[in-house]
Enzyme design. Structure first.
Site, mmCIF file in Angstrom:
data_model
loop_
_atom_site.group_PDB
_atom_site.id
_atom_site.type_symbol
_atom_site.label_atom_id
_atom_site.label_comp_id
_atom_site.label_asym_id
_atom_site.label_seq_id
_atom_site.Cartn_x
_atom_site.Cartn_y
_atom_site.Cartn_z
ATOM 1 C CD GLN A 105 7.889 -15.719 27.661
ATOM 2 O OE1 GLN A 105 6.897 -15.476 26.981
ATOM 3 N NE2 GLN A 105 8.483 -16.905 27.641
ATOM 4 C CE1 TYR A 117 -5.041 -1.240 10.587
ATOM 5 C CE2 TYR A 117 -6.923 0.004 11.409
ATOM 6 C CZ TYR A 117 -5.576 -0.081 11.124
ATOM 7 O OH TYR A 117 -4.764 0.992 11.372
ATOM 8 C CG ASP A 141 5.475 -9.503 3.151
ATOM 9 O OD1 ASP A 141 5.162 -9.200 4.325
ATOM 10 O OD2 ASP A 141 4.682 -10.051 2.361
ATOM 11 C CB THR A 189 -3.345 10.497 11.022
ATOM 12 O OG1 THR A 189 -3.243 10.291 12.440
ATOM 13 C CG2 THR A 189 -2.201 11.387 10.568
ATOM 14 C CB THR A 227 -0.951 0.033 1.218
ATOM 15 O OG1 THR A 227 -0.179 -0.025 2.432
ATOM 16 C CG2 THR A 227 -1.917 -1.145 1.178
ATOM 17 N N GLY A 228 2.124 1.159 0.361
ATOM 18 C CA GLY A 228 3.031 2.306 0.289
ATOM 19 C C GLY A 228 3.631 2.423 -1.098
#
Length: 319
Positions: A167, A150, A61, A180, A40-41
């Site tokens: 932990q 999401y 990825d 935003t 998506t970028g």
């Protein structure tokens, strides 16, 4: 906390928000490794940074183990589809970014002894029954609805981040980001502000989902990344709400944009989305008290900068 500028690894760094964070980190003296799969970028978001020798772009990825990225002092995990159009188009990939991507990013931070920042979301609150939303609120979320890929990816990411803290002692911070907006948003990403701007510039109807009385709080991107930077420079774990506490109806936002563009577009109602929150507004008392942070950019100034950016990036803008 990150006591001094060092090496920052930013996942999703070529996205809208990630590119602005990379820019801010460079401005504050960091070396930045920007990791992005370009799902998506886009590399154009960081083209202006690539001449800086302190910046490198790594196509990767995050659902796969990381290549050798050195020893960062900060790992900022932003990689995820963020708009409903994108995460409903990439549902499994979104869940994997929240699960596997967070795991791999946390492992890098743990090995390097780095501060880890998870950018979570106000979506963890779902369609909230508490208003405004405080960080102590557990949310009202449909775990199997179309938005759940999401919501649940981010809720899982928060749980995994806190498990690492408890932990393994990993130095972690969680930011819950509210809506935003600003330059470098994609015109086709489906979110309301880029939709309204592109429609108004084209003179097309501004399509408001549902009645338009549902509310949102919208924060200009410069303020959001300033909040993230304040969090990583602190010792706070969070979660911490990062957003603008001014609550506005979706219809009011559409009207503001139409007026700024000087458009004669009409406002039209379209069917609302499933599980669309009816009210969304952060309580930012924690950020104000512990980080000394609150938004500085007014709605009109932020929208003007965003409208100007979109107007200059139309396909015919250079003609």
């Amino acid at each position: 906390m990150v006591a001094a500028p060092g090496h920052a690894l930013v996942t999703g760094g070529a996205g809208f928000l990630g590119s602005h964070l990379c820019e801010l980190l460079l401005r504050n003296g960091f070396r930045v490794s920007c990791v992005d799969s370009f799902a998506t970028g886009t590399a154009t978001n960081v083209d202006h940074l690539r001449e800086d020798p302190r910046f490198r772009l790594i196509e990767h990825d995050v659902t796969a183990p990381f290549p050798d990225v050195g020893d960062p002092t900060l790992v900022a995990h932003l990689a995820s589809a963020a708009s409903p159009r994108d995460y409903q188009r990439l549902p499994i990939e979104t869940l994997h970014a929240g699960a596997l991507g967070t795991m791999h990013a946390l492992e890098v931070a743990e090995r390097a002894g780095a501060r880890f920042l998870l950018t979570s979301t106000s979506e963890v609150y779902g369609d909230p029954l508490e208003h405004p939303q405080r960080e102590s609120y557990w949310g009202n979320v449909n775990p199997i609805g179309p938005r759940s890929v999401y919501d649940e990816a981010k809720r899982y990411a928060e749980a995994l981040t806190m498990a690492h803290l408890r932990q393994r002692g990993t130095d972690v911070a969680i930011a819950r980001i509210f809506n935003t907006y600003g330059p470098r948003m994609r015109a086709d990403d489906g979110r309301m502000i880029p939709n309204f701007i592109t429609q108004a510039i084209a003179g097309a109807p501004l399509t408001v989902a549902g009645s338009g009385t549902q509310t949102r709080s919208v924060c200009y991107v410069d303020d959001t990344v300033a909040g993230l930077y304040a969090l990583v420079r602190s010792t706070l774990t969070g979660p911490v709400n990062i957003g603008n506490p001014r609550e506005l109806s979706v219809r009011r936002i559409a009207e503001e944009i139409r007026d700024l563009v000087g458009s004669a577009s009409v406002i039209e109602s379209v069917p609302g989305a499933v599980d669309d929150p009816q009210r969304r507004c952060p309580d930012i008392s924690l950020a104000r008290r512990e980080l000394g942070w609150e938004p500085q950019v007014t709605l009109r100034d932020g929208l003007r900068r965003t409208v100007d950016w979109f107007a200059g990036h139309r396909p015919d803008a250079a003609a």
